[in-house]
Design an enzyme around this catalytic site. Structure first.
Site, PDB file in Angstrom:
ATOM      1  N   ASP A 186      -9.745 -19.776 -13.345  1.00  0.00           N
ATOM      2  CA  ASP A 186      -8.693 -20.335 -12.504  1.00  0.00           C
ATOM      3  C   ASP A 186      -8.382 -19.315 -11.404  1.00  0.00           C
ATOM      4  OD1 ASP A 186      -7.199 -18.376 -13.759  1.00  0.00           O
ATOM      5  OD2 ASP A 186      -6.005 -19.762 -14.944  1.00  0.00           O
ATOM      6  N   ASP A 212      -9.551 -28.436 -19.620  1.00  0.00           N
ATOM      7  CA  ASP A 212      -9.306 -27.181 -20.343  1.00  0.00           C
ATOM      8  C   ASP A 212      -7.888 -27.253 -20.864  1.00  0.00           C
ATOM      9  OD1 ASP A 212      -7.946 -26.448 -17.621  1.00  0.00           O
ATOM     10  OD2 ASP A 212      -7.331 -24.893 -19.017  1.00  0.00           O
ATOM     11  N   GLY A 227      -1.323 -29.515 -11.179  1.00  0.00           N
ATOM     12  CA  GLY A 227       0.088 -29.883 -11.118  1.00  0.00           C
ATOM     13  C   GLY A 227       0.453 -31.066 -11.984  1.00  0.00           C
ATOM     14  N   ASP A 271      -3.744 -22.084  -5.335  1.00  0.00           N
ATOM     15  CA  ASP A 271      -2.867 -23.200  -4.984  1.00  0.00           C
ATOM     16  C   ASP A 271      -1.446 -22.889  -5.423  1.00  0.00           C
ATOM     17  OD1 ASP A 271      -3.310 -23.310  -7.705  1.00  0.00           O
ATOM     18  OD2 ASP A 271      -3.289 -25.485  -7.821  1.00  0.00           O
TER      19      ASP A 271
END
Lengths: 376, 376
Positions: B93, B267, B217, B147
């Site tokens: 990530d 995940d 999100g 992000d």
């Protein structure tokens, strides 16, 4: 497989003995190290791994198991072997040692010991008879007498009193155990650091004609030399043709020196506990993985080990896992440590067979003294 | 083996796709579940076990690894695959999500995010470019754009602002990543629970022509139905012939329902975290091993499972380990849970191949609803 509990000596080298204990659940090659499986688990290990490392027997703690999940419950679930998935031999201690070190408000009388659980405060009473009953419920193959173990240093009077009480309890345990073919009940020599009391204890236990003998009350705060002196007093008085077990010992060095003085069996939390605290036992001595010198060291703990934990993971990775508190740190280091202990025992057994135990002990000790690889 | 990062669809069943991602380090069968290997370890598991369960790829957390042991250190040690002994694909990530959830004093600007480490208070700055640089140092095969993820519920304005910032960061990450054959950088759709913002995000990312797309999100506090609604808005706008990944999701039920809406990759810490908290995922639903009903239950978690943790240990033993806080509890239950998740993914893949995904999803869901075996 035998129906009976039997011990025979296969090779002799000085006071060291290579032998084997046979019993219905399997054969124990001696000198033997028994990993400690406190509450039905050798911490951070699958028991299949423990077995694959060459462990012929593990130890279960009566105190922990009687409190949780409870001896009667273990019995209803088929016994400790079935419960923990370990079909091989199990030795259980009597519970006495942990009562002294963990339980609260303990009170010792002639009858037995009364204490509060350190988990939930429940009051328990344990007599010699109840200790043997519990060990039977656990389906233990080698059971230990209830004894009173004195932490050292202690007054002569206190040591003597505990030793005499332990002798009377040994007799009651022998009666309670009765005749159980295929299983054994061992007596425990007490007497602290007083040679005359050790002699008295060993000789009186010998007269009880038990299946095996343990030396207890050592590695409880005294210098190593005192422990070795006590073994030199005690061991010659115990039958050579029965198992001799030094309880709760010890470091690899303690083990080598005790084998040289006629001990056949050992148990200790050291390899498992150290593994959960970032310490690795290797043929080059003890390595502290918390140390920053390992942070970028790509080398394994020991490239010659048979154990994947020692051979396939870098010190840098182990250091990272230890510093991060990852459970894999304890898993890998415990695995490494038990592998090292069992490889040491195999090494000792071969050396005795070859009649070169003293030489091999010297080489092993020199390797430890030479220490770890130089830092990168 | 291919030199390039490629995705192809092997079978279609409604919106569900059976596919595979190929890259130099291996093939990922989709729909895929990626176990979370936070700081270079899937907690309480040997990575060999993780692999044996059918995991084609694991996830590494950039935030954790940049703090400890540090990205440059991992690079000096040969990259994350070498460091952790996982030669197969790794997705990392961007670090953004954990900065929001774990770090202290974080401050987001157009340039990037500034924060204090939750471990030692050190101040770090992470721009989109630095996030990609770190993921490169880790030698990650699939890298994620930086992000800003908004926890729900949130104001429309805040969601929109974070989504627009994330789009600008996606472009900067794409530039920073450049051309890396055999590796991929994925963009992340944001937009909270606002369909119009999700659309805007998906279409703008699509225009960037990235190698793959994640939906971020979600599973951040909203009801499951909101998450599924957002997938229904988003997925049709994302290219079918590129990987579609739903980040941080979820329960087995979330996964089945998201596959039905066109998601290919997942995940989640759920199977590993739950395993350390006494919870077992099985085909009969979730089982709480802390529950006293298991205390004398000799039955395994699932006698039909391929996983030894599910098949060979009694519930009574697992209950005992959980109640005693033994590390073997987490080791066995994590093993069981990852085995269940990977068997569920294999089941899903076969069902799509056979063109009966909807039916199979119904059967799986019914089995969960039927619940665990009746107590003994």
């Amino acid at each position: 497989m035998t129906e009976n509990f039997e011990f025979r000596v296969l090779a002799t080298d000085g006071a060291a003995r290579r032998g084997e204990i046979t019993m219905p659940r399997g054969t124990i090659r001696t000198p033997a190290f028994m990993p400690v499986g406190t509450g039905g688990t050798v911490k951070a290990m699958y028991l299949d791994q423990v077995r694959d490392l060459g462990s012929d027997i593990i130890l279960g703690n009566t105190y922990h198991l009687m409190l949780r999940p409870g001896a009667e419950r273990v019995a209803r679930l088929g016994g400790l072997h079935e419960f923990a998935r370990w079909p091989h031999p199990i030795l259980t201690d009597s519970g006495g040692f942990q009562v002294m070190s963990l339980a609260q408000l303990r009170k010792i009388t002639e009858q037995g010991v009364k204490f509060r659980s350190h988990i939930d405060g429940t009051v328990y009473e344990m007599s010699p008879e109840r200790s043997i009953e519990i060990q039977g419920l656990l389906d233990s193959d080698i059971q230990m007498q209830l004894d009173e173990c004195t932490a050292l240093p202690a007054e002569h009077k206190a040591i003597e009193k505990a030793m005499e009480l332990s002798l009377r309890w040994a007799e009651r345990c022998k009666t309670a155990f009765g005749t159980q073919p295929g299983r054994a009940m061992f007596g425990i020599v007490q007497g602290g650091d007083v040679p005359a009391l050790r002699e008295r204890s060993a000789l009186a236990l010998r007269d009880l004609d038990l299946k095996g003998y343990a030396v207890g009350g050592l590695a409880v705060g005294e210098p190593q030399q005192v422990m070795l002196d006590m073994l030199e007093v005690t061991n010659p008085l115990l039958p050579e043709m029965k198992p001799r077990y030094l309880m709760g010992v010890g470091t690899p060095d303690d083990i080598v020196k005790s084998v040289a003085r006629g001990i056949y069996m050992f148990d200790c939390v050291m390899p498992t506990r150290a593994g959960r605290h970032g310490l690795a036992y290797t043929r080059r001595g003890k390595i502290n993985l918390k140390n920053a010198r390992h942070a970028e060291d790509h080398r394994p703990l020991d490239e010659e080990s048979d154990c994947p934990a020692a051979r396939e993971y870098s010190r840098a990775y182990l250091h990272h896992l230890v510093k991060s508190g990852e459970s894999l740190a304890g898993m890998l280091l415990t695995w490494n440590n038990l592998a090292y202990y069992q490889s040491l025992m195999a090494d000792i057994r071969s050396a005795i067979e070859a009649g070169r135990f003293a030489d091999r002990a010297g080489e092993i000790t020199e390797n430890w003294a030479r220490g770890d690889l130089p830092a990168l």
